[in-house]
Design an enzyme around this catalytic site. Structure first.
Site, PDB file in Angstrom:
ATOM      1  N   CYS A   1     -14.168   5.315  -5.302  1.00 10.00           N
ATOM      2  CA  CYS A   1     -13.302   5.757  -4.220  1.00 10.00           C
ATOM      3  C   CYS A   1     -12.103   4.803  -4.174  1.00 10.00           C
ATOM      4  O   CYS A   1     -12.074   3.787  -4.875  1.00 10.00           O
ATOM      5  CB  CYS A   1     -14.040   5.739  -2.883  1.00 10.00           C
ATOM      6  SG  CYS A   1     -14.484   4.073  -2.319  1.00 10.00           S
TER       7      CYS A   1
ATOM      8  N   HIS B   1     -21.450  -2.381  -4.505  1.00 19.53           N
ATOM      9  CA  HIS B   1     -22.862  -2.128  -4.783  1.00 19.53           C
ATOM     10  C   HIS B   1     -23.043  -1.464  -6.155  1.00 19.53           C
ATOM     11  O   HIS B   1     -23.427  -0.301  -6.254  1.00 19.53           O
ATOM     12  CB  HIS B   1     -23.473  -1.257  -3.685  1.00 19.53           C
ATOM     13  CG  HIS B   1     -23.641  -1.978  -2.381  1.00 19.53           C
ATOM     14  ND1 HIS B   1     -23.562  -1.358  -1.155  1.00 19.53           N
ATOM     15  CD2 HIS B   1     -23.869  -3.280  -2.120  1.00 19.53           C
ATOM     16  CE1 HIS B   1     -23.741  -2.245  -0.200  1.00 19.53           C
ATOM     17  NE2 HIS B   1     -23.930  -3.414  -0.758  1.00 19.53           N
TER      18      HIS B   1
ATOM     19  N   HIS C   1     -16.110  -4.055   2.253  1.00 25.40           N
ATOM     20  CA  HIS C   1     -16.872  -3.868   3.492  1.00 25.40           C
ATOM     21  C   HIS C   1     -16.291  -4.661   4.654  1.00 25.40           C
ATOM     22  O   HIS C   1     -16.637  -4.420   5.806  1.00 25.40           O
ATOM     23  CB  HIS C   1     -18.321  -4.309   3.287  1.00 25.40           C
ATOM     24  CG  HIS C   1     -19.052  -3.510   2.272  1.00 25.40           C
ATOM     25  ND1 HIS C   1     -20.023  -4.048   1.452  1.00 25.40           N
ATOM     26  CD2 HIS C   1     -18.950  -2.222   1.917  1.00 25.40           C
ATOM     27  CE1 HIS C   1     -20.479  -3.111   0.630  1.00 25.40           C
ATOM     28  NE2 HIS C   1     -19.849  -1.997   0.908  1.00 25.40           N
TER      29      HIS C   1
ATOM     30  N   CYS D   1     -11.384  -2.462   2.783  1.00 25.47           N
ATOM     31  CA  CYS D   1     -10.916  -1.086   2.699  1.00 25.47           C
ATOM     32  C   CYS D   1     -10.051  -0.762   3.926  1.00 25.47           C
ATOM     33  O   CYS D   1     -10.437  -1.096   5.059  1.00 25.47           O
ATOM     34  CB  CYS D   1     -12.104  -0.131   2.639  1.00 25.47           C
ATOM     35  SG  CYS D   1     -11.640   1.623   2.700  1.00 25.47           S
TER      36      CYS D   1
ATOM     37  N   GLU E   1     -20.647  -3.465   6.107  1.00 23.25           N
ATOM     38  CA  GLU E   1     -19.552  -2.833   6.838  1.00 23.25           C
ATOM     39  C   GLU E   1     -19.860  -2.753   8.325  1.00 23.25           C
ATOM     40  O   GLU E   1     -19.001  -3.031   9.168  1.00 23.25           O
ATOM     41  CB  GLU E   1     -19.286  -1.424   6.296  1.00 23.25           C
ATOM     42  CG  GLU E   1     -18.162  -0.718   7.021  1.00 23.25           C
ATOM     43  CD  GLU E   1     -18.059   0.759   6.689  1.00 23.25           C
ATOM     44  OE1 GLU E   1     -17.648   1.532   7.568  1.00 23.25           O
ATOM     45  OE2 GLU E   1     -18.376   1.144   5.539  1.00 23.25           O
TER      46      GLU E   1
ATOM     47  N   THR F   1     -18.312   4.249   7.351  1.00 22.35           N
ATOM     48  CA  THR F   1     -17.502   5.168   6.544  1.00 22.35           C
ATOM     49  C   THR F   1     -18.323   5.997   5.568  1.00 22.35           C
ATOM     50  O   THR F   1     -17.880   7.066   5.140  1.00 22.35           O
ATOM     51  CB  THR F   1     -16.420   4.409   5.756  1.00 22.35           C
ATOM     52  OG1 THR F   1     -17.031   3.387   4.959  1.00 22.35           O
ATOM     53  CG2 THR F   1     -15.402   3.787   6.699  1.00 22.35           C
TER      54      THR F   1
ATOM     55  N   SER G   1     -26.742   1.133  -3.064  1.00 23.90           N
ATOM     56  CA  SER G   1     -25.515   1.710  -2.515  1.00 23.90           C
ATOM     57  C   SER G   1     -25.855   2.831  -1.545  1.00 23.90           C
ATOM     58  O   SER G   1     -26.537   3.797  -1.900  1.00 23.90           O
ATOM     59  CB  SER G   1     -24.642   2.255  -3.656  1.00 23.90           C
ATOM     60  OG  SER G   1     -23.652   3.126  -3.164  1.00 23.90           O
TER      61      SER G   1
ATOM     62  N   ASN H   1     -23.913   5.200  -0.141  1.00 21.08           N
ATOM     63  CA  ASN H   1     -23.373   6.524  -0.456  1.00 21.08           C
ATOM     64  C   ASN H   1     -24.044   7.135  -1.682  1.00 21.08           C
ATOM     65  O   ASN H   1     -24.198   8.346  -1.776  1.00 21.08           O
ATOM     66  CB  ASN H   1     -21.850   6.461  -0.625  1.00 21.08           C
ATOM     67  CG  ASN H   1     -21.408   5.799  -1.905  1.00 21.08           C
ATOM     68  OD1 ASN H   1     -21.300   6.445  -2.951  1.00 21.08           O
ATOM     69  ND2 ASN H   1     -21.156   4.510  -1.863  1.00 21.08           N
TER      70      ASN H   1
ATOM     71  N   SER I   1     -19.103   3.537  -5.940  1.00 19.07           N
ATOM     72  CA  SER I   1     -19.006   2.225  -6.587  1.00 19.07           C
ATOM     73  C   SER I   1     -19.259   2.322  -8.085  1.00 19.07           C
ATOM     74  O   SER I   1     -19.484   1.303  -8.745  1.00 19.07           O
ATOM     75  CB  SER I   1     -20.005   1.249  -5.955  1.00 19.07           C
ATOM     76  OG  SER I   1     -19.689   1.004  -4.602  1.00 19.07           O
TER      77      SER I   1
END
Length: 285
Positions: free
Chosen positions: A12, A42, A76, A98, A128, A168, A224, A226, A267
């Site tokens: 991302c 991550h 994060h 970010c 985060e 996020t 991770s 996500n 990531s």
């Protein structure tokens, strides 16, 4: 064998920015010690490559470094107290937080200062969430509570004024449930949908692969958030799913499928996705 990639996958914006910042910092400071506050991202494979280039990981709880050092704040983010500590040590700080996390930090800080109860939907052990929470706590101690799902939201002690925000990479579906629960208790609650669009795009792209493959490989770090959510979604659209960090972890039985779909966490570099695809096709040939 046919290999199908999700139309949106991999790095991302925030992660790409952090990695590029680390590489640039290492190149520009060959004679200095370069650190990141905790693992930069991550993804173990990327971390190992950066370690080979000289990047070291610094424990935010045990900062003991020389003035000539360079410290990179990861995507994060970190806490105001850590920033203050680094400033007092006169080290060179590179802020790679970010931008979306920076916005969440700003919002929680502003609303805490206005006397709001800050409710964060996310993983309470995630860096985060720790970062975002600290910016509110720095304004008013005890104002923050973290909920990991809608069930936990039912038991939150609400104040006269309440604000809800999300990690996020939080699940959009679960966030909607949390909103519903809290709005039943406070119709005036302020809600910020701070879930990154990159997270939603990766999840939607994966869902579009339903019935288009015999198996799905989710590529990314096992720690991770996500990537784990992509894995959970993959399980809902296909019965043959595996979470791997690189091509070496492809399960042997995946080589027998006619069509394999690939997705990757935020990531995960494109080079890793390409290596997995090549391994699958090379085995067939």
């Amino acid at each position: 064998m046919t290999v199908v990639r999700a139309k949106t996958l991999g790095y991302c914006m925030g992660v790409k920015r952090a990695v590029e910042s680390a590489v640039k910092t290492l190149e520009e400071n060959p004679q200095k010690e370069v650190y990141t506050l905790g693992p930069l991202i991550h993804n173990q494979k990327v971390l190992e490559l950066l370690k080979e280039k000289g990047l070291k990981v610094l424990d935010a709880e045990k900062i003991n470094i020389s003035e000539n050092s360079v410290v990179i704040i990861r995507a994060h983010g970190t806490t105001p107290s850590v920033v203050e500590k680094l400033t007092s040590l006169n080290v060179n700080v590179i802020d790679s937080t970010c931008p979306k996390v920076h916005l969440s930090q700003k919002r929680t800080s502003e609303y805490a200062e206005r006397g709001y109860r800050i409710i964060i939907a996310g993983d309470r052990n995630h860096g985060e969430v720790t970062s975002i929470s600290s910016y509110a706590e720095d304004k008013m101690a005890g104002c923050v509570v973290v909920v990991q799902n809608a069930e936990e939201a039912k038991d939150v002690v609400l104040w006269e004024k309440n604000m809800l925000i999300a990690q996020t990479t939080f699940s959009p579906e679960e966030f909607s449930k949390v909103i519903d629960v809290l709005k039943q208790r406070d119709t005036n609650i302020t809600v910020f949908n701070s879930i990154c669009s990159a997270t939603q795009k990766r999840q939607n792209a994966l869902k579009e692969l339903k019935d288009k493959a015999d198996a799905v490989l989710v590529i990314g770090g096992k720690n991770s958030a996500n990537t784990r959510r992509l894995y959970e979604i993959a399980l809902t659209i296909c019965s043959n799913v595996a979470l791997i960090e690189d091509e070496k972890e492809i399960p042997l039985d995946f080589y027998k499928f006619n069509t394999v779909a690939l997705t990757a966490g935020a990531s995960t570099p494109l080079s890793t996705v390409e290596a997995v695809e090549k391994a699958l096709l090379r085995f067939e040939n």
